[in-house]
Motif scaffolding. Sequence first.
Motif, PDB file in Angstrom:
ATOM      1  N   ASP A   1       0.830  -1.213   0.000  1.00 24.73           N
ATOM      2  CA  ASP A   1       0.000   0.000   0.000  1.00 24.73           C
ATOM      3  C   ASP A   1       0.858   1.254   0.000  1.00 24.73           C
ATOM      4  O   ASP A   1       0.565   2.228  -0.705  1.00 24.73           O
ATOM      5  CB  ASP A   1      -0.940   0.009   1.209  1.00 24.73           C
ATOM      6  N   ASP A   2       1.923   1.254   0.801  1.00 28.39           N
ATOM      7  CA  ASP A   2       2.816   2.414   0.845  1.00 28.39           C
ATOM      8  C   ASP A   2       3.519   2.605  -0.495  1.00 28.39           C
ATOM      9  O   ASP A   2       3.646   3.729  -0.984  1.00 28.39           O
ATOM     10  CB  ASP A   2       3.864   2.239   1.952  1.00 28.39           C
ATOM     11  N   ALA A   3       3.974   1.510  -1.085  1.00 28.98           N
ATOM     12  CA  ALA A   3       4.676   1.596  -2.371  1.00 28.98           C
ATOM     13  C   ALA A   3       3.752   2.105  -3.462  1.00 28.98           C
ATOM     14  O   ALA A   3       4.154   2.917  -4.301  1.00 28.98           O
ATOM     15  CB  ALA A   3       5.238   0.224  -2.742  1.00 28.98           C
ATOM     16  N   ARG A   4       2.511   1.653  -3.447  1.00 35.19           N
ATOM     17  CA  ARG A   4       1.560   2.072  -4.480  1.00 35.19           C
ATOM     18  C   ARG A   4       1.265   3.572  -4.365  1.00 35.19           C
ATOM     19  O   ARG A   4       1.278   4.300  -5.358  1.00 35.19           O
ATOM     20  CB  ARG A   4       0.269   1.270  -4.368  1.00 35.19           C
ATOM     21  N   ALA A   5       0.987   4.037  -3.145  1.00 28.89           N
ATOM     22  CA  ALA A   5       0.673   5.453  -2.943  1.00 28.89           C
ATOM     23  C   ALA A   5       1.876   6.332  -3.244  1.00 28.89           C
ATOM     24  O   ALA A   5       1.755   7.395  -3.870  1.00 28.89           O
ATOM     25  CB  ALA A   5       0.195   5.674  -1.510  1.00 28.89           C
ATOM     26  N   LEU A   6       3.050   5.892  -2.825  1.00 31.47           N
ATOM     27  CA  LEU A   6       4.252   6.681  -3.047  1.00 31.47           C
ATOM     28  C   LEU A   6       4.606   6.742  -4.535  1.00 31.47           C
ATOM     29  O   LEU A   6       5.072   7.770  -5.032  1.00 31.47           O
ATOM     30  CB  LEU A   6       5.412   6.093  -2.243  1.00 31.47           C
TER      31      LEU A   6
ATOM     32  N   HIS B   1       2.469   6.798  -6.975  1.00 30.72           N
ATOM     33  CA  HIS B   1       1.585   7.821  -7.543  1.00 30.72           C
ATOM     34  C   HIS B   1       2.149   9.215  -7.278  1.00 30.72           C
ATOM     35  O   HIS B   1       2.140  10.082  -8.162  1.00 30.72           O
ATOM     36  CB  HIS B   1       0.185   7.717  -6.929  1.00 30.72           C
ATOM     37  N   THR B   2       2.643   9.434  -6.066  1.00 23.56           N
ATOM     38  CA  THR B   2       3.213  10.732  -5.707  1.00 23.56           C
ATOM     39  C   THR B   2       4.427  11.045  -6.564  1.00 23.56           C
ATOM     40  O   THR B   2       4.600  12.177  -7.036  1.00 23.56           O
ATOM     41  CB  THR B   2       3.598  10.746  -4.219  1.00 23.56           C
ATOM     42  N   VAL B   3       5.267  10.052  -6.778  1.00 24.74           N
ATOM     43  CA  VAL B   3       6.476  10.252  -7.585  1.00 24.74           C
ATOM     44  C   VAL B   3       6.109  10.664  -9.009  1.00 24.74           C
ATOM     45  O   VAL B   3       6.611  11.662  -9.532  1.00 24.74           O
ATOM     46  CB  VAL B   3       7.339   8.974  -7.601  1.00 24.74           C
ATOM     47  N   ILE B   4       5.232   9.911  -9.651  1.00 23.32           N
ATOM     48  CA  ILE B   4       4.878  10.206 -11.041  1.00 23.32           C
ATOM     49  C   ILE B   4       4.184  11.560 -11.164  1.00 23.32           C
ATOM     50  O   ILE B   4       4.492  12.365 -12.057  1.00 23.32           O
ATOM     51  CB  ILE B   4       3.990   9.095 -11.632  1.00 23.32           C
ATOM     52  N   SER B   5       3.253  11.842 -10.261  1.00 23.25           N
ATOM     53  CA  SER B   5       2.535  13.122 -10.317  1.00 23.25           C
ATOM     54  C   SER B   5       3.486  14.298 -10.093  1.00 23.25           C
ATOM     55  O   SER B   5       3.383  15.334 -10.776  1.00 23.25           O
ATOM     56  CB  SER B   5       1.424  13.149  -9.265  1.00 23.25           C
ATOM     57  N   THR B   6       4.410  14.152  -9.151  1.00 25.25           N
ATOM     58  CA  THR B   6       5.365  15.224  -8.868  1.00 25.25           C
ATOM     59  C   THR B   6       6.299  15.444 -10.049  1.00 25.25           C
ATOM     60  O   THR B   6       6.602  16.592 -10.412  1.00 25.25           O
ATOM     61  CB  THR B   6       6.176  14.901  -7.601  1.00 25.25           C
ATOM     62  N   LEU B   7       6.761  14.367 -10.657  1.00 25.78           N
ATOM     63  CA  LEU B   7       7.638  14.486 -11.826  1.00 25.78           C
ATOM     64  C   LEU B   7       6.937  15.232 -12.959  1.00 25.78           C
ATOM     65  O   LEU B   7       7.526  16.104 -13.608  1.00 25.78           O
ATOM     66  CB  LEU B   7       8.075  13.111 -12.315  1.00 25.78           C
ATOM     67  N   GLU B   8       5.664  14.894 -13.197  1.00 22.46           N
ATOM     68  CA  GLU B   8       4.921  15.550 -14.276  1.00 22.46           C
ATOM     69  C   GLU B   8       4.786  17.050 -14.009  1.00 22.46           C
ATOM     70  O   GLU B   8       5.014  17.873 -14.895  1.00 22.46           O
ATOM     71  CB  GLU B   8       3.539  14.916 -14.416  1.00 22.46           C
ATOM     72  N   GLY B   9       4.415  17.401 -12.795  1.00 17.97           N
ATOM     73  CA  GLY B   9       4.253  18.814 -12.472  1.00 17.97           C
ATOM     74  C   GLY B   9       5.562  19.578 -12.510  1.00 17.97           C
ATOM     75  O   GLY B   9       5.627  20.705 -13.011  1.00 17.97           O
ATOM     76  N   ALA B  10       6.621  18.949 -12.001  1.00 18.75           N
ATOM     77  CA  ALA B  10       7.922  19.616 -11.972  1.00 18.75           C
ATOM     78  C   ALA B  10       8.479  19.804 -13.374  1.00 18.75           C
ATOM     79  O   ALA B  10       9.097  20.836 -13.677  1.00 18.75           O
ATOM     80  CB  ALA B  10       8.899  18.802 -11.123  1.00 18.75           C
ATOM     81  N   GLU B  11       8.246  18.822 -14.253  1.00 20.06           N
ATOM     82  CA  GLU B  11       8.748  18.941 -15.617  1.00 20.06           C
ATOM     83  C   GLU B  11       8.036  20.081 -16.350  1.00 20.06           C
ATOM     84  O   GLU B  11       8.674  20.863 -17.069  1.00 20.06           O
ATOM     85  CB  GLU B  11       8.557  17.627 -16.375  1.00 20.06           C
TER      86      GLU B  11
END
Length: 208
Positions: A157-162, A164-174
């Motif tokens: 559960d932690d890996a799945r949620a994290l 999502h956070t990684v991919i979403s943050t990368l998209e916004g930062a890019e």
Amino acid sequence: MSDEKRSAEAPEPVIATRERIARAASRLMQRQGYDGTGIKQVSAEAGATLGSVYHFFPGGKLELALEALDRGNREFVDELRAVFDEEEDPAAAIALLTRRLAEGLRASDWMDGCPITTTALGASGRFPQIQAAAAEAFTRWHAQVFDRLKESGLAEDDARALAHTVISTLEGAELTAQVTRSKEPLEAAGRHLARLIDGVRGVAAGQG
């Protein structure tokens, strides 16, 4: 050189023409989006006739967009695999990835952002095929990050949620880096994502 002259002088392999067209479409849609890219522009960029474009992509612009999305999907999967192969620690791998994304953006003069987002925005609501292809790309990227986080010892559960956070943050930062023409948003995102990953792992280890 036109396709006619190429044929007269030395026949070019069929796959080379298709590849030129696919690369041109992918590059243009990555920079201009679906609505900003036309078939004639793809033809000119690829150095191919309109007849060649429609021969290899009879579905026209929509088929070219799906090709661009597939290429962008596969290219980013390769980037993820590369950093995960170089860095066993997922926190270090994500930080390395953001530095490479930042450098790639800078090298393109801030033109080459995320091919999935740029191509799909504005078109996914009108074309279910584009929406599905973009969603499949994000799902695949999430799975790559999820697998590595889970391998590093995080609960599912932690890996799945994290992930999502990684991919979403990368998209916004890019996107922010592209608009501001600065590497800092991506590099800062990488540093903070690395700390977040380490923090979540630390909590998990303390509860173990």
